[in-house]
Write a protein that holds these residues in place. Structure first.
Motif, PDB file in Angstrom:
ATOM      1  N   LYS A 109      44.401  47.249  26.650  1.00 27.66           N
ATOM      2  CA  LYS A 109      45.161  48.163  27.499  1.00 27.66           C
ATOM      3  C   LYS A 109      46.630  48.253  27.063  1.00 27.66           C
ATOM      4  N   ILE A 110      47.208  47.149  26.629  1.00 32.80           N
ATOM      5  CA  ILE A 110      48.595  47.184  26.143  1.00 32.80           C
ATOM      6  C   ILE A 110      48.659  47.950  24.815  1.00 32.80           C
ATOM      7  N   ALA A 111      47.677  47.707  23.931  1.00 37.11           N
ATOM      8  CA  ALA A 111      47.643  48.423  22.650  1.00 37.11           C
ATOM      9  C   ALA A 111      47.431  49.918  22.851  1.00 37.11           C
ATOM     10  N   GLU A 112      46.786  50.270  23.929  1.00 37.51           N
ATOM     11  CA  GLU A 112      46.511  51.680  24.234  1.00 37.51           C
ATOM     12  C   GLU A 112      47.798  52.469  24.447  1.00 37.51           C
ATOM     13  N   GLY A 113      48.870  51.804  24.885  1.00 39.14           N
ATOM     14  CA  GLY A 113      50.166  52.459  24.964  1.00 39.14           C
ATOM     15  C   GLY A 113      50.468  53.186  26.252  1.00 39.14           C
ATOM     16  N   THR A 114      49.670  52.976  27.305  1.00 34.63           N
ATOM     17  CA  THR A 114      49.938  53.633  28.578  1.00 34.63           C
ATOM     18  C   THR A 114      51.191  53.058  29.234  1.00 34.63           C
ATOM     19  N   GLY A 115      51.894  53.893  29.999  1.00 36.57           N
ATOM     20  CA  GLY A 115      53.113  53.423  30.653  1.00 36.57           C
ATOM     21  C   GLY A 115      52.854  52.643  31.922  1.00 36.57           C
ATOM     22  N   ALA A 116      51.729  52.939  32.582  1.00 35.26           N
ATOM     23  CA  ALA A 116      51.378  52.263  33.831  1.00 35.26           C
ATOM     24  C   ALA A 116      49.885  51.965  33.832  1.00 35.26           C
ATOM     25  N   LEU A 117      49.501  50.885  34.498  1.00 30.76           N
ATOM     26  CA  LEU A 117      48.105  50.461  34.525  1.00 30.76           C
ATOM     27  C   LEU A 117      47.758  49.948  35.919  1.00 30.76           C
ATOM     28  N   VAL A 118      46.653  50.445  36.465  1.00 36.68           N
ATOM     29  CA  VAL A 118      46.138  49.953  37.743  1.00 36.68           C
ATOM     30  C   VAL A 118      44.802  49.278  37.473  1.00 36.68           C
ATOM     31  N   LEU A 119      44.683  48.027  37.883  1.00 40.05           N
ATOM     32  CA  LEU A 119      43.479  47.233  37.655  1.00 40.05           C
ATOM     33  C   LEU A 119      42.631  47.199  38.919  1.00 40.05           C
ATOM     34  N   ASP A 120      41.357  47.510  38.782  1.00 37.91           N
ATOM     35  CA  ASP A 120      40.399  47.425  39.879  1.00 37.91           C
ATOM     36  C   ASP A 120      39.557  46.186  39.622  1.00 37.91           C
ATOM     37  N   VAL A 121      39.912  45.087  40.294  1.00 42.14           N
ATOM     38  CA  VAL A 121      39.243  43.804  40.061  1.00 42.14           C
ATOM     39  C   VAL A 121      38.174  43.627  41.132  1.00 42.14           C
ATOM     40  N   LYS A 122      36.918  43.693  40.708  1.00 33.00           N
ATOM     41  CA  LYS A 122      35.793  43.653  41.637  1.00 33.00           C
ATOM     42  C   LYS A 122      35.507  42.226  42.103  1.00 33.00           C
ATOM     43  N   VAL A 123      35.073  42.105  43.355  1.00 32.36           N
ATOM     44  CA  VAL A 123      34.740  40.806  43.946  1.00 32.36           C
ATOM     45  C   VAL A 123      33.400  40.932  44.660  1.00 32.36           C
ATOM     46  N   GLY A 124      32.475  40.001  44.415  1.00 34.81           N
ATOM     47  CA  GLY A 124      31.214  40.017  45.156  1.00 34.81           C
ATOM     48  C   GLY A 124      30.020  39.770  44.263  1.00 34.81           C
ATOM     49  N   THR A 125      28.841  39.907  44.835  1.00 38.35           N
ATOM     50  CA  THR A 125      27.613  39.535  44.127  1.00 38.35           C
ATOM     51  C   THR A 125      27.360  40.386  42.890  1.00 38.35           C
ATOM     52  N   GLY A 126      27.849  41.632  42.879  1.00 40.62           N
ATOM     53  CA  GLY A 126      27.625  42.501  41.736  1.00 40.62           C
ATOM     54  C   GLY A 126      28.755  42.490  40.733  1.00 40.62           C
ATOM     55  N   ALA A 127      29.710  41.567  40.884  1.00 37.87           N
ATOM     56  CA  ALA A 127      30.903  41.536  40.041  1.00 37.87           C
ATOM     57  C   ALA A 127      30.920  40.292  39.152  1.00 37.87           C
ATOM     58  N   PHE A 128      31.770  40.331  38.126  1.00 40.84           N
ATOM     59  CA  PHE A 128      32.036  39.151  37.298  1.00 40.84           C
ATOM     60  C   PHE A 128      32.551  38.006  38.155  1.00 40.84           C
ATOM     61  N   MET A 129      33.483  38.345  39.054  1.00 40.58           N
ATOM     62  CA  MET A 129      34.099  37.352  39.925  1.00 40.58           C
ATOM     63  C   MET A 129      33.438  37.422  41.306  1.00 40.58           C
ATOM     64  N   THR A 130      32.729  36.380  41.680  1.00 39.25           N
ATOM     65  CA  THR A 130      32.027  36.403  42.963  1.00 39.25           C
ATOM     66  C   THR A 130      32.882  35.877  44.111  1.00 39.25           C
ATOM     67  N   SER A 131      33.991  35.202  43.796  1.00 38.25           N
ATOM     68  CA  SER A 131      34.867  34.680  44.851  1.00 38.25           C
ATOM     69  C   SER A 131      36.222  35.370  44.823  1.00 38.25           C
ATOM     70  N   VAL A 132      36.812  35.537  46.006  1.00 39.76           N
ATOM     71  CA  VAL A 132      38.126  36.164  46.102  1.00 39.76           C
ATOM     72  C   VAL A 132      39.168  35.336  45.353  1.00 39.76           C
ATOM     73  N   GLU A 133      39.047  34.009  45.402  1.00 39.96           N
ATOM     74  CA  GLU A 133      40.022  33.143  44.739  1.00 39.96           C
ATOM     75  C   GLU A 133      40.041  33.375  43.230  1.00 39.96           C
ATOM     76  N   ASP A 134      38.849  33.434  42.620  1.00 38.80           N
ATOM     77  CA  ASP A 134      38.785  33.669  41.172  1.00 38.80           C
ATOM     78  C   ASP A 134      39.286  35.063  40.827  1.00 38.80           C
ATOM     79  N   ALA A 135      38.918  36.046  41.643  1.00 40.27           N
ATOM     80  CA  ALA A 135      39.362  37.424  41.388  1.00 40.27           C
ATOM     81  C   ALA A 135      40.877  37.530  41.502  1.00 40.27           C
ATOM     82  N   ARG A 136      41.436  36.841  42.460  1.00 33.58           N
ATOM     83  CA  ARG A 136      42.888  36.862  42.652  1.00 33.58           C
ATOM     84  C   ARG A 136      43.588  36.223  41.456  1.00 33.58           C
ATOM     85  N   THR A 137      43.059  35.108  40.978  1.00 30.17           N
ATOM     86  CA  THR A 137      43.638  34.445  39.804  1.00 30.17           C
ATOM     87  C   THR A 137      43.590  35.361  38.583  1.00 30.17           C
ATOM     88  N   LEU A 138      42.443  36.008  38.371  1.00 30.51           N
ATOM     89  CA  LEU A 138      42.318  36.928  37.246  1.00 30.51           C
ATOM     90  C   LEU A 138      43.295  38.095  37.381  1.00 30.51           C
TER      91      LEU A 138
END
Length: 426
Positions: free
Chosen positions: A190-219
């Motif tokens: 994303k940094i190499a892509e050169g965009t000026g602004a970036l919004v991250l949608d970090v998924k939390v739950g059974t269908g996500a990489f991060m199943t806990s809010v704590e891990d998602a928050r850290t990421l």
């Protein structure tokens, strides 16, 4: 200066920190084939267990960027903003979001990927539109951003090539879930892509990489820090992925639902998240005075969608592919839908042919799962609850197996769903 890969592995294995020169050498040498795959496998596992501190992670990410090119959008007449999702089930948000943000005067260079396993890929979805193509040159991308305002395409091989190599290695060495390695993988591109602004949608739950809010928050905090330090205005939203987004999981099915959103309809959760991310992107790009809801309501976003599809060879008026076979699952009793597990639906869509087990596998454009009732909605016995779509009828039984424990109807309505859980900024 050359280093000894074995000594670096041993140092990290024993809990030591790598210095800037060691990290830069390691990433360069691995990308060039001078550090063996088994040595980088050992290093990835050492990082999995011992992590990277803030200084190591910053240098690791920069070193990955330095193995390739950086895009430059400074010639554009409008500011740029991008969105990245960590992946989920029914996560079709890029499709309505990119034209919506473009309709608000912001250029959206959305470099996307393909699905693997239970999570869908944006490029696979858009390739169900007849004629649409994912591969654009940098010159084509910049021209389309200036003329249309939005582009969704494949990332070129020149962006952070170290990441492509390391990601494939992590996938086969059980080191995918390492937060430093996830963060550096996403943010190097994303940094190499050169965009000026970036919004991250970090998924939390059974269908996500991060199943806990704590891990998602850290990421999320880790990625926001990397972006901010690199001069990219970065914000993250933690969003719910315990149940699928919208009523569809599958390629053409999700395109159809996205067009419904752009037409002023669509499921309320998809509309809610699309607008939440759009407002963050527009604000980060300095266009706070524009309300994306207006551009959705008055048809401007739909106009951009049609132009964006046409610019990449697609026909926005062509019928979308449909599967050769469908199988409808009826509601077992009167009641309320108390559970629709995102992982179960994602795996079912994958088994029906919407996803792939290996990156070279083909996908079925029309395959997937259609939900006739979402979480918390009331159903009557015998009413359609789900419809399974596939070109291969023999796939239905295996999809039903995984859905059996993933969708439930009961008497007591679940608590109302909150789609956006938390906002994280620097």
């Amino acid at each position: 200066m050359a280093h000894d890969a074995v000594q670096l592995i041993k140092h990290k294995r024993d809990g030591g920190a790598l210095d800037d020169d060691q990290i830069r050498w390691l990433i360069r040498a691995y990308t060039a084939g001078e550090v063996a795959e088994e040595q980088m496998s050992a290093m990835a596992m050492a990082i999995f267990f011992n992590g990277l501190d803030a200084a190591e992670l910053a240098t690791w990410t920069t070193a990955m960027i330095e193995t390739g090119e950086r895009l430059d959008f400074s010639s554009l007449s409008r500011p740029t903003a991008d969105k990245h999702s960590t992946g989920g089930v029914g996560d079709k948000i890029t499709l309505p979001l990119a034209p919506l943000v473009a309709a608000c005067g912001v250029a959206v260079p959305q470099l996307s990927g393909r699905g693997l396993g239970h999570t869908g890929g944006t490029l696979d979805k858009l390739e169900s539109v007849p004629g649409w193509r994912a591969d654009l040159s940098t010159a084509e991308m910049i021209t389309q951003l200036e003329d249309v305002g939005a582009v969704v395409c494949a990332a070129g091989s020149g962006l952070a090539p170290a990441d492509k190599k390391l990601y494939a290695l992590r996938d086969v060495t059980a080191t995918v879930e390492s937060i430093p390695l996830i963060a550096s993988s996403i943010m190097s591109k994303k940094i190499a892509e050169g965009t000026g602004a970036l919004v991250l949608d970090v998924k939390v739950g059974t269908g996500a990489f991060m199943t806990s809010v704590e891990d998602a928050r850290t990421l999320a905090r880790t990625m926001v820090g990397l972006g901010t330090d690199a001069g990219v205005r970065t914000v993250a939203l933690l969003t719910d992925m315990s149940t699928p987004l919208g009523r569809t999981a599958g390629n053409a099915l999700e395109v159809r639902e996205s067009v419904e959103v752009l037409a002023g309809g669509g499921p309320s959760d998809v509309v809610e998240l699309t607008l939440a991310l759009a407002r963050e992107m527009v604000a980060a790009a300095g266009r706070d005075e524009v309300d994306p809801a207006d551009a959705l309501a008055d048809g401007r976003a739909m106009d951009v969608w049609r132009r964006m599809v046409r610019a990449q060879g697609g026909d926005p008026d062509a019928p979308l592919p449909t599967a050769r076979h469908t199988h409808t699952v009826p509601a077992p009793a009167d009641g309320v839908v108390t559970r629709v597990d995102a992982m179960a639906v994602g795996l079912a869509a994958w088994r029906l042919g919407a996803g792939r087990a290996r990156k070279e596998d083909p996908v079925q454009a029309g395959a997937g799962v259609e939900l006739h009732a979402q979480l918390g909605e009331r159903v009557r016995a015998g009413d359609p609850l789900l419809t399974l779509h596939t070109d291969d009828e023999h796939r239905v039984e295996r999809a039903l197996e995984v859905l059996a424990a993933g969708v439930e109807v009961g008497e007591e309505a679940p608590a109302p769903r909150t789609v956006v859980l938390e906002r994280i900024a620097s």
